[in-house]
Each structure stands twice: as C-alpha cells, then as structure tokens.
Design a protein around this motif. Structure first.
Motif, PDB file in Angstrom:
ATOM      1  N   PRO A  57       1.741   4.584  -4.409  1.00 12.40           N
ATOM      2  CA  PRO A  57       0.735   5.104  -5.043  1.00 12.40           C
ATOM      3  C   PRO A  57      -0.241   4.357  -5.948  1.00 12.40           C
ATOM      4  CG  PRO A  57       2.372   6.742  -4.870  1.00 12.40           C
ATOM      5  CD  PRO A  57       3.034   5.329  -4.583  1.00 12.40           C
ATOM      6  N   ALA A  58       0.401   3.740  -7.197  1.00 12.61           N
ATOM      7  CA  ALA A  58       0.019   2.894  -8.182  1.00 12.61           C
ATOM      8  C   ALA A  58      -0.813   1.715  -7.443  1.00 12.61           C
ATOM      9  CB  ALA A  58       0.903   2.258  -9.125  1.00 12.61           C
ATOM     10  N   HIS A  59      -0.526   1.244  -6.204  1.00 12.27           N
ATOM     11  CA  HIS A  59      -0.860   0.001  -5.689  1.00 12.27           C
ATOM     12  C   HIS A  59      -2.351   0.391  -4.994  1.00 12.27           C
ATOM     13  CE1 HIS A  59       2.840  -2.492  -5.524  1.00 12.27           C
ATOM     14  NE2 HIS A  59       2.201  -2.495  -6.922  1.00 12.27           N
ATOM     15  N   ARG A  60      -2.237   1.728  -4.247  1.00 17.31           N
ATOM     16  CA  ARG A  60      -3.275   2.333  -3.576  1.00 17.31           C
ATOM     17  C   ARG A  60      -4.417   2.540  -4.871  1.00 17.31           C
ATOM     18  NH1 ARG A  60       0.749   5.334  -0.825  1.00 17.31           N
ATOM     19  NH2 ARG A  60      -0.027   7.244  -1.835  1.00 17.31           N
ATOM     20  N   GLU A  61      -3.903   3.180  -5.774  1.00 19.95           N
ATOM     21  CA  GLU A  61      -5.031   3.508  -6.942  1.00 19.95           C
ATOM     22  C   GLU A  61      -5.748   2.172  -7.378  1.00 19.95           C
ATOM     23  OE1 GLU A  61      -5.383   5.885 -11.055  1.00 19.95           O
ATOM     24  OE2 GLU A  61      -3.611   5.443  -9.987  1.00 19.95           O
ATOM     25  N   ARG A  62      -4.950   1.166  -7.301  1.00 18.14           N
ATOM     26  CA  ARG A  62      -5.636  -0.187  -7.792  1.00 18.14           C
ATOM     27  C   ARG A  62      -6.525  -0.676  -6.837  1.00 18.14           C
ATOM     28  NH1 ARG A  62      -2.049  -5.908  -9.029  1.00 18.14           N
ATOM     29  NH2 ARG A  62      -3.772  -7.096  -9.066  1.00 18.14           N
ATOM     30  N   ALA A  63      -6.013  -0.731  -5.466  1.00 15.32           N
ATOM     31  CA  ALA A  63      -6.986  -1.009  -4.322  1.00 15.32           C
ATOM     32  C   ALA A  63      -8.246  -0.298  -4.681  1.00 15.32           C
ATOM     33  CB  ALA A  63      -6.459  -1.031  -3.098  1.00 15.32           C
ATOM     34  N   LEU A  64      -8.189   1.040  -4.537  1.00 19.26           N
ATOM     35  CA  LEU A  64      -9.531   1.988  -4.829  1.00 19.26           C
ATOM     36  C   LEU A  64     -10.342   1.540  -5.780  1.00 19.26           C
ATOM     37  CD1 LEU A  64      -7.894   5.307  -3.363  1.00 19.26           C
ATOM     38  CD2 LEU A  64      -9.515   3.931  -2.073  1.00 19.26           C
ATOM     39  N   THR A  65      -9.685   1.245  -7.024  1.00 11.38           N
ATOM     40  CA  THR A  65     -10.259   1.003  -8.326  1.00 11.38           C
ATOM     41  C   THR A  65     -11.151  -0.198  -8.004  1.00 11.38           C
ATOM     42  OG1 THR A  65      -8.668   2.197  -9.567  1.00 11.38           O
ATOM     43  CG2 THR A  65     -10.263   0.491 -10.657  1.00 11.38           C
TER      44      THR A  65
ATOM     45  N   LEU B 182       0.965  -1.019  -0.095  1.00 11.72           N
ATOM     46  CA  LEU B 182      -0.028   0.036  -0.059  1.00 11.72           C
ATOM     47  C   LEU B 182       0.799   1.268  -0.014  1.00 11.72           C
ATOM     48  CD1 LEU B 182      -2.813  -0.892   2.744  1.00 11.72           C
ATOM     49  CD2 LEU B 182      -2.866  -0.758  -0.085  1.00 11.72           C
ATOM     50  N   GLU B 183       2.179   1.114   0.118  1.00 12.24           N
ATOM     51  CA  GLU B 183       3.036   2.272   0.298  1.00 12.24           C
ATOM     52  C   GLU B 183       2.968   2.957  -0.900  1.00 12.24           C
ATOM     53  OE1 GLU B 183       7.154   3.230   2.777  1.00 12.24           O
ATOM     54  OE2 GLU B 183       6.870   1.418   1.495  1.00 12.24           O
TER      55      GLU B 183
ATOM     56  N   ALA C  92      -6.061   8.522   1.535  1.00 11.29           N
ATOM     57  CA  ALA C  92      -5.505   9.104   2.777  1.00 11.29           C
ATOM     58  C   ALA C  92      -5.491   7.883   3.778  1.00 11.29           C
ATOM     59  CB  ALA C  92      -6.049  10.274   3.094  1.00 11.29           C
ATOM     60  N   TRP C  93      -6.666   7.366   3.756  1.00  6.90           N
ATOM     61  CA  TRP C  93      -6.789   6.167   4.750  1.00  6.90           C
ATOM     62  C   TRP C  93      -6.007   5.105   4.549  1.00  6.90           C
ATOM     63  CZ3 TRP C  93     -12.844   6.357   4.289  1.00  6.90           C
ATOM     64  CH2 TRP C  93     -13.332   7.095   5.075  1.00  6.90           C
ATOM     65  N   LEU C  94      -5.831   4.678   3.210  1.00  6.74           N
ATOM     66  CA  LEU C  94      -4.897   3.584   2.694  1.00  6.74           C
ATOM     67  C   LEU C  94      -3.251   4.041   3.100  1.00  6.74           C
ATOM     68  CD1 LEU C  94      -6.399   2.426  -0.650  1.00  6.74           C
ATOM     69  CD2 LEU C  94      -6.731   1.350   1.715  1.00  6.74           C
ATOM     70  N   MET C  95      -2.976   5.322   2.918  1.00  5.03           N
ATOM     71  CA  MET C  95      -1.564   5.727   3.241  1.00  5.03           C
ATOM     72  C   MET C  95      -1.687   5.786   4.773  1.00  5.03           C
ATOM     73  SD  MET C  95       0.105   9.409   2.203  1.00  5.03           S
ATOM     74  CE  MET C  95      -0.644   9.363   0.529  1.00  5.03           C
ATOM     75  N   GLU C  96      -2.259   6.223   5.556  1.00  5.67           N
ATOM     76  CA  GLU C  96      -2.213   6.163   6.914  1.00  5.67           C
ATOM     77  C   GLU C  96      -1.995   4.398   7.248  1.00  5.67           C
ATOM     78  OE1 GLU C  96      -5.753   7.969   8.675  1.00  5.67           O
ATOM     79  OE2 GLU C  96      -5.076  10.077   7.909  1.00  5.67           O
ATOM     80  N   ALA C  97      -2.997   3.845   6.827  1.00  8.61           N
ATOM     81  CA  ALA C  97      -3.127   2.227   7.050  1.00  8.61           C
ATOM     82  C   ALA C  97      -1.596   1.513   6.663  1.00  8.61           C
ATOM     83  CB  ALA C  97      -3.974   1.420   6.431  1.00  8.61           C
ATOM     84  N   SER C  98      -0.945   1.917   5.783  1.00 13.00           N
ATOM     85  CA  SER C  98       0.460   1.517   5.326  1.00 13.00           C
ATOM     86  C   SER C  98       1.369   1.980   6.477  1.00 13.00           C
ATOM     87  CB  SER C  98       0.569   2.147   3.857  1.00 13.00           C
ATOM     88  OG  SER C  98       2.066   1.727   3.418  1.00 13.00           O
TER      89      SER C  98
ATOM     90  N   ASP D 143     -11.686  12.355  -8.656  1.00  7.70           N
ATOM     91  CA  ASP D 143     -11.122  13.689  -8.362  1.00  7.70           C
ATOM     92  C   ASP D 143     -11.974  13.946  -6.878  1.00  7.70           C
ATOM     93  OD1 ASP D 143      -8.979  13.960  -9.997  1.00  7.70           O
ATOM     94  OD2 ASP D 143     -10.400  14.794 -11.469  1.00  7.70           O
ATOM     95  N   SER D 144     -12.998  12.992  -6.730  1.00  9.89           N
ATOM     96  CA  SER D 144     -14.052  13.420  -5.509  1.00  9.89           C
ATOM     97  C   SER D 144     -13.321  13.218  -4.273  1.00  9.89           C
ATOM     98  CB  SER D 144     -14.953  12.301  -5.946  1.00  9.89           C
ATOM     99  OG  SER D 144     -14.447  10.936  -5.376  1.00  9.89           O
ATOM    100  N   SER D 145     -13.883  13.796  -3.187  1.00  8.51           N
ATOM    101  CA  SER D 145     -13.239  13.790  -1.809  1.00  8.51           C
ATOM    102  C   SER D 145     -13.274  12.329  -1.327  1.00  8.51           C
ATOM    103  CB  SER D 145     -14.104  14.902  -0.990  1.00  8.51           C
ATOM    104  OG  SER D 145     -15.639  14.302  -0.895  1.00  8.51           O
ATOM    105  N   LEU D 146     -14.280  11.536  -1.887  1.00 12.98           N
ATOM    106  CA  LEU D 146     -14.208  10.112  -1.433  1.00 12.98           C
ATOM    107  C   LEU D 146     -12.895   9.270  -1.708  1.00 12.98           C
ATOM    108  CD1 LEU D 146     -16.149   7.920   0.024  1.00 12.98           C
ATOM    109  CD2 LEU D 146     -16.876   7.502  -2.115  1.00 12.98           C
ATOM    110  N   TRP D 147     -12.620   9.588  -3.091  1.00 14.89           N
ATOM    111  CA  TRP D 147     -11.381   8.966  -3.430  1.00 14.89           C
ATOM    112  C   TRP D 147     -10.178   9.572  -2.558  1.00 14.89           C
ATOM    113  CZ3 TRP D 147      -9.889   5.523  -7.432  1.00 14.89           C
ATOM    114  CH2 TRP D 147     -10.920   4.801  -8.195  1.00 14.89           C
ATOM    115  N   GLN D 148     -10.325  10.994  -2.520  1.00 13.50           N
ATOM    116  CA  GLN D 148      -9.127  11.424  -1.839  1.00 13.50           C
ATOM    117  C   GLN D 148      -9.028  10.898  -0.430  1.00 13.50           C
ATOM    118  OE1 GLN D 148      -9.628  15.742  -2.332  1.00 13.50           O
ATOM    119  NE2 GLN D 148      -9.269  15.490  -4.516  1.00 13.50           N
ATOM    120  N   ARG D 149      -9.961  10.824   0.282  1.00 13.11           N
ATOM    121  CA  ARG D 149     -10.005  10.299   1.594  1.00 13.11           C
ATOM    122  C   ARG D 149      -9.829   8.934   1.659  1.00 13.11           C
ATOM    123  NH1 ARG D 149      -9.001  12.545   6.038  1.00 13.11           N
ATOM    124  NH2 ARG D 149      -7.792  10.493   6.443  1.00 13.11           N
ATOM    125  N   GLY D 150     -10.081   8.193   0.667  1.00 13.27           N
ATOM    126  CA  GLY D 150      -9.781   6.925   0.718  1.00 13.27           C
ATOM    127  C   GLY D 150      -8.225   6.533   0.490  1.00 13.27           C
TER     128      GLY D 150
END
Length: 404
Positions: free
Chosen positions: A130-138, A127-128, A325-331, A316-323
């Motif tokens: 960015p590409a992996h976080r985007e894949r997880a969010l996708t 999750l560290e 951020a959450w994944l980054m914090e979790a990592s 670009d929604s706040s939900l994606w941005q917040r998600g």
C-alpha cells in the motif's frame, strides 16, 4: 575550458594513487640498495641476493616505463610510442564508441537484459505494498497537477479555435462517422445505452405520474368532460409504462428493431450516399463555425481541469481510491497472470529494442564526441586518476617477479 568536472571522490583517488606510487617506488629503492650493498659479494647466498636485486630493478624499471608511457613521456623524453592517451585520445574515444555500440547497444542484448530483469514480476511485487501504491499515485498526481497547471486558457483557446475546429471543418467526417456507427450497430454496442435510456424513462414515469397527467391534461380538448380526460390520461399513462417496460425487457421489440434499422440506414447513407454526406458536412460546418462552440469547448475544458485538480489534491477523492484499486488489480495480474506479465515485458522489449536500434548509434556517438572535446593533458591526468592506482600493482609485480 574544462569539460571534465572534478568530483569529491577525486581527492581520495589522488591520495590512493600517490600511496601506491610510493609503495612501488620504495620497492625499486630497496632493490637498488640491496644491489649496491651486495655488489662484489658473489660468493654463496649473497650472489643470489645480488642477482635477485639486479633482476628486481630491471623488472621494476621496465614496468615503470610501461605504466608511465601510457599517460606521459617517461622522464619528459619524447620517446616514440609513449604518452599514448594524449596522442591517441580521439582514436581511443572512437574505439570505445565502437565497443559499446557493438557489445552493449544491440537489440539482442537489450532484450536479454530486460528479460533477466523480470520487470513485470518486480513491478507487481512493488505495487503489492500500500505504501508503494500511495507513492506511485503521489508522483502521478504531482506530474498531472504540474502539467494541468501549465496549460493556460489562452493556449487552449488558440489551439481549439486556431487549429482543432478549422481542421475538423476541413476534414470530411461523414464516411468515418458512417463506418463508426456501422461498427457500433453490428456489435450491438448501443444496446447498453438504449437500456439505460429506457430504464431512466421508466423510472421517471413511475415516480412522476402527476407530472405526466398534468402534461397530458393540458393538451386535452376544452369541451371533453373531466372524467373522460382522467380515464384517457390514466389509460395513456399505463400504456406508456407498459410499452417502455416491454421495450426494456425484449431485445427483439419492434421499436428496438426499428431503431437498429434506422441507425443501420443512417450509417450506410453517411458512408455511401453523397447527398446525405453533403447535408451532414454542411451541418457540421454550421455547428463548428458558430462562435459559441469555441467558448463552450473552453468552458468545458476549464470545468474538467478544475475538477481534476480538486480530485488530484484530495487523497480521499474517488479518483485516488479508483487509482489505488487499479494499481492493486495491476499488481495482482502481474504477479499471478503469466500472459499479462509476458505481454507487458514484450511491449517493453519492443520499446527498448526500437530505441536501441533507432538511436543506439547516436547514443554511442556521445562517447567519441565527449572525448574529442577533452583537453589531452587533462584527459590523461583524469584517466590516470581512475586507473593509475591499479596500474601501480604492475610495477610492484614486476619488481617481485623479476626478483624471483
């Protein structure tokens, strides 16, 4: 009907098996030719060669018989204890089931393998990026969008009107609400909401003095002089601002203490007073039985679903941005906080252990159940296809070791 599907790799396995059979049989033929050519020549070195060829043939034939007897009758003769796979297919399936159940599907082994995998550390490292976080969010957005899309309004309406509201009407909520409210008051969890409300009231008063004056002037007696009304309204306005400001600044303000006492009394009555409970339940039933309640809930659900679908579809929604951020914090927590990592792996271990302990036997039973459905001839052929090539080395080794 065949239950064993052929794979593209079967052709390569069949070719390899055929090649090794030719090699093993060729060594037997060579040993036979040497034995024939050296027959009667027992003097000197040729005697040793003749004896070695004879022993090589014995070893090759013995191991050929052993390897062949596993899968079929040698030369088609129904010799006892041959064609073992065909005859004991079901027993082999049950033995394999017991072996897997006793040596793989156990809580200790599951926890050990999960601990060795270091899932928390690997997940944090993954999750560290960015590409992996985007894949997880996708993937999360894709699954959530599909799930929301499959929820029809008619099904939601039937659930709310036919299941949820009737259930809430039957369930006594007063004691639960009293306990819940008591916990909120004891933990002072409502103070944040009170502060927010006081802040909003204070800001509205400061920003809308004319609106306040107009509302107060409308209630003034008709016979009072305007200058008196202005002074009274202005004094009242200042007092209101000061009172709200004092309440916001002082947690022990009399009004706030009175509010806490009122909520405490309400919580006690909801929990212990039958009369208050009866009135609360009657109010609840009147509200929930109103026809508009179901439509309101459905309307709220439709609005929430529309908003969620729009947010899930907009990167670009706040939900994606917040998600993200959450994944980054979790990592970061998984990489640097051993307690968090141990807690996650502990929960995963408990989950895996539960499934292995509860459903391990059923999972292992799939093996024997599947083997029982196999055709004996087909099963023997397929198993030989997988392991027969390696078994041909037994024939080769038997020929060579016999000769030596």
């Amino acid at each position: 009907m065949s239950f064993m599907a052929a794979s593209p790799a079967d052709a390569a396995r069949r070719t390899g098996l055929r090649r090794m059979r030719i090699v093993a049989t060729s060594l037997l033929v060579v040993a036979f030719l040497v034995f024939v050519l050296t027959n009667g020549r027992d003097e000197g070195v040729w005697g040793y060669v003749h004896t070695a060829a004879e022993a090589a043939m014995v070893g090759a034939l013995a191991d050929w018989f052993a390897v062949t007897a596993i899968f079929k009758h040698p030369l088609g003769l129904p010799i006892p204890h041959t064609a073992l796979v065909k005859k004991r297919k079901d027993e082999l399936g049950r033995s394999l089931e017991e072996f897997v159940s006793d040596n793989f599907l156990t809580e200790e082994i599951a926890r050990e393998r999960l601990a060795a995998a270091q899932v928390g550390l690997r997940l944090g490292t993954w999750l560290e990026s960015p590409a992996h976080r985007e894949r997880a969010l996708t993937e999360i957005a894709r699954v959530a969008t599909a799930a929301l899309g499959r929820m029809r309004d008619a099904d939601i309406r039937d659930f709310v009107v036919g299941v949820l509201l009737p259930r809430l009407q039957q369930e006594p909520v007063s004691p639960i609400a009293g306990s819940f409210l008591r916990g909120i008051v004891e933990d002072k969890a409502h103070h944040g909401l009170v502060d927010l409300g006081l802040t909003e009231v204070h800001d509205w008063l400061v920003e809308n003095p004319k609106v306040f004056s107009t509302l107060m002037a409308e209630r003034a007696p008709w016979w009072t002089p305007p200058w008196v009304d202005d002074r009274v309204v202005n004094w009242t306005y200042q007092q209101a601002i000061a009172w709200v400001r004092d309440m916001r600044a002082d947690p022990e303000h009399r009004a706030r203490v009175a509010l806490d006492q009122l909520l405490t009394k309400l919580a006690e009555d909801l929990h212990d007073n039958p009369e208050v409970q009866a009135r609360a339940e009657a109010l609840k039933e009147r509200v929930l039985s109103h026809p508009q309640v179901g439509e309101t809930v459905l309307s709220l659900w439709s609005s929430v679903r529309t908003s969620l679908l729009a947010a899930l579809g907009d990167r670009d929604s706040s939900l994606w941005q917040r998600g993200d951020a959450w994944l980054m914090e979790a990592s970061a927590m998984l990489l640097h906080d051993e307690a968090t990592r141990a807690r996650l792996e502990g929960h995963l271990g408990d989950l895996v252990a539960f499934f292995v302990t509860t459903y391990g036997d059923e999972l292992a039973n799939v093996i024997s159940h599947t083997v029982d459905r196999w055709d004996a001839d087909e099963a023997s052929e397929r198993i030989e296809l997988f392991v027969g090539r390696d078994l041909q080395f037994i024939r080769i080794n038997g020929t060579i070791v016999g000769g030596l």
